[in-house]
Design a protein around this motif. Structure first.
Motif, PDB file in Angstrom:
ATOM      1  N   ASN A  14       0.841  -1.207   0.000  1.00  0.00           N
ATOM      2  CA  ASN A  14       0.000   0.000   0.000  1.00  0.00           C
ATOM      3  C   ASN A  14       0.870   1.249   0.000  1.00  0.00           C
ATOM      4  N   THR A  15       0.279   2.344  -0.461  1.00  0.00           N
ATOM      5  CA  THR A  15       0.988   3.625  -0.481  1.00  0.00           C
ATOM      6  C   THR A  15       0.661   4.405   0.785  1.00  0.00           C
ATOM      7  N   CYS A  16       1.665   4.942   1.422  1.00  0.00           N
ATOM      8  CA  CYS A  16       1.473   5.735   2.652  1.00  0.00           C
ATOM      9  C   CYS A  16       0.719   7.011   2.313  1.00  0.00           C
ATOM     10  N   ASP A  17      -0.349   7.289   3.047  1.00  0.00           N
ATOM     11  CA  ASP A  17      -1.175   8.468   2.798  1.00  0.00           C
ATOM     12  C   ASP A  17      -0.430   9.756   3.125  1.00  0.00           C
ATOM     13  N   GLU A  18       0.601   9.657   3.941  1.00  0.00           N
ATOM     14  CA  GLU A  18       1.335  10.849   4.351  1.00  0.00           C
ATOM     15  C   GLU A  18       2.487  11.169   3.399  1.00  0.00           C
ATOM     16  N   CYS A  19       3.419  10.207   3.199  1.00  0.00           N
ATOM     17  CA  CYS A  19       4.605  10.486   2.381  1.00  0.00           C
ATOM     18  C   CYS A  19       4.457  10.036   0.922  1.00  0.00           C
ATOM     19  N   LYS A  20       3.367   9.308   0.640  1.00  0.00           N
ATOM     20  CA  LYS A  20       3.050   8.842  -0.719  1.00  0.00           C
ATOM     21  C   LYS A  20       4.018   7.777  -1.240  1.00  0.00           C
ATOM     22  N   GLU A  21       4.853   7.216  -0.384  1.00  0.00           N
ATOM     23  CA  GLU A  21       5.749   6.152  -0.794  1.00  0.00           C
ATOM     24  C   GLU A  21       5.166   4.802  -0.407  1.00  0.00           C
ATOM     25  N   LEU A  22       5.693   3.740  -1.073  1.00  0.00           N
ATOM     26  CA  LEU A  22       5.194   2.403  -0.776  1.00  0.00           C
ATOM     27  C   LEU A  22       5.573   1.986   0.639  1.00  0.00           C
ATOM     28  N   ILE A  23       4.670   1.236   1.255  1.00  0.00           N
ATOM     29  CA  ILE A  23       4.947   0.695   2.570  1.00  0.00           C
ATOM     30  C   ILE A  23       5.469  -0.714   2.373  1.00  0.00           C
ATOM     31  N   GLY A  24       6.777  -0.847   2.471  1.00  0.00           N
ATOM     32  CA  GLY A  24       7.419  -2.116   2.162  1.00  0.00           C
ATOM     33  C   GLY A  24       7.021  -3.231   3.103  1.00  0.00           C
ATOM     34  N   HIS A  25       7.357  -4.457   2.680  1.00  0.00           N
ATOM     35  CA  HIS A  25       6.959  -5.639   3.437  1.00  0.00           C
ATOM     36  C   HIS A  25       7.591  -5.668   4.826  1.00  0.00           C
ATOM     37  N   ASP A  26       8.735  -5.004   4.975  1.00  0.00           N
ATOM     38  CA  ASP A  26       9.447  -5.052   6.242  1.00  0.00           C
ATOM     39  C   ASP A  26       9.126  -3.844   7.127  1.00  0.00           C
ATOM     40  N   CYS A  27       8.130  -3.046   6.720  1.00  0.00           N
ATOM     41  CA  CYS A  27       7.719  -1.873   7.515  1.00  0.00           C
ATOM     42  C   CYS A  27       6.441  -2.191   8.288  1.00  0.00           C
TER      43      CYS A  27
END
Length: 279
Positions: free
Chosen positions: A38-51
């Motif tokens: 999913n894309t982070c609503d705040e920074c607009k970057e992908l939320i990686g599997h390890d996050c």
């Protein structure tokens, strides 16, 4: 032969590599992040599997991006409130949107017991009687300018007291000679009949009903012997030490009214001129 074990998307071998098993097959980490993260609503970057991913109302966040819009505090393990599109920690929300107690000037926290009156807010324990200093709570109170009183204190401090029983008047009452009375205390001095709303008079500053006043103090008609009170528009005639109702002031012989006419006294009787000339 070695069995094929490839990424379901890029078809590269997964032997010796990290992968994530999905319902439709295994994926290498880059393909998984590209297709499922999913894309982070705040920074607009992908939320990686390890996050660590946080989810709120169809919005996804990195853990480090899920922060208070005002103070930037992390909300990952804190209570928070959404105000419009902004996420706020409890402290910032209360400071900006919650009421402040008019007594202690501290924030009235959401969910805490409070009292609101005339556009102002108090903590329940801060809303106290200006006299006894006890919390008023859910009891009735009476405002007086900037002060607030419980009913017993207000009555003791401000309410008028009945001239007769000396107890406070909380409602109604009558005023006699600029003094307050309970309606049930304002009675005829003679027969004790309540006088509130009734016609009455006084003698020596004491109130009397019309009947008692007439029997005790009024002049008596020389003809009918009933009291002459003068109430209800009643008029009377006086001559020497005798008195008559207007409708009783008649010639003793012919019964003609003598009101406004000449008359002749004859011992205890009064006569018109015609009857007097016949004597």
């Amino acid at each position: 032969m070695t069995e094929c074990f490839d990424c379901d998307n890029c078809k590269e071998s997964l032997y010796g590599r990290k992968y994530i098993q999905m319902d439709n097959g295994p994926y290498c980490i880059p393909c998984y992040d590209a297709h499922f993260a999913n894309t982070c609503d705040e920074c607009k970057e992908l939320i990686g599997h390890d996050c660590r991913e946080l989810y709120y109302e169809d919005r996804h966040y990195h853990e480090h991006c899920f922060r208070c819009f005002r103070c930037d505090r992390s909300l990952a393990d804190e209570p928070f409130t959404c105000q419009g599109e902004e996420l706020l920690c409890n402290d910032c929300y209360c400071s900006e949107f919650s009421s402040k107690c008019i007594a202690c000037e501290k924030t009235v926290m959401p969910g805490s017991r409070k009292l609101e009156y005339n556009g102002q807010t108090w903590h329940e324990h801060c809303f106290i009687c200006s006299s006894c200093q006890q919390p008023i709570g859910s009891r009735s109170f009476i405002p007086d300018k900037k002060d607030y009183y419980c009913v017993p204190c207000y009555e003791s401090k401000f309410a008028p007291r009945c001239t007769r029983c000396k107890k406070t008047l909380t409602k109604g009452g009558v005023t006699y000679r600029d003094e307050p009375w309970h309606k049930e205390c304002f009675v005829c001095t003679g027969c004790k009949t309540p006088l509130a709303g009734q016609q009455f008079t006084s003698q020596d500053d004491n109130p009397y009903c019309i009947k008692c006043f007439g029997n005790l103090y009024a002049k008596k008609c020389s003809a009918c012997t009933k009291p002459i009170t003068g109430f209800g528009g009643g008029k009377y005639v006086s001559f020497e030490d005798r008195h008559w109702h207007h409708n009783c002031f008649n010639c003793a012989r012919c019964n003609t009214s003598l009101v406004g006419k000449g008359f002749i006294p004859d011992n205890d009787e009064i006569l018109c001129r015609d009857c007097s000339s016949d004597l």
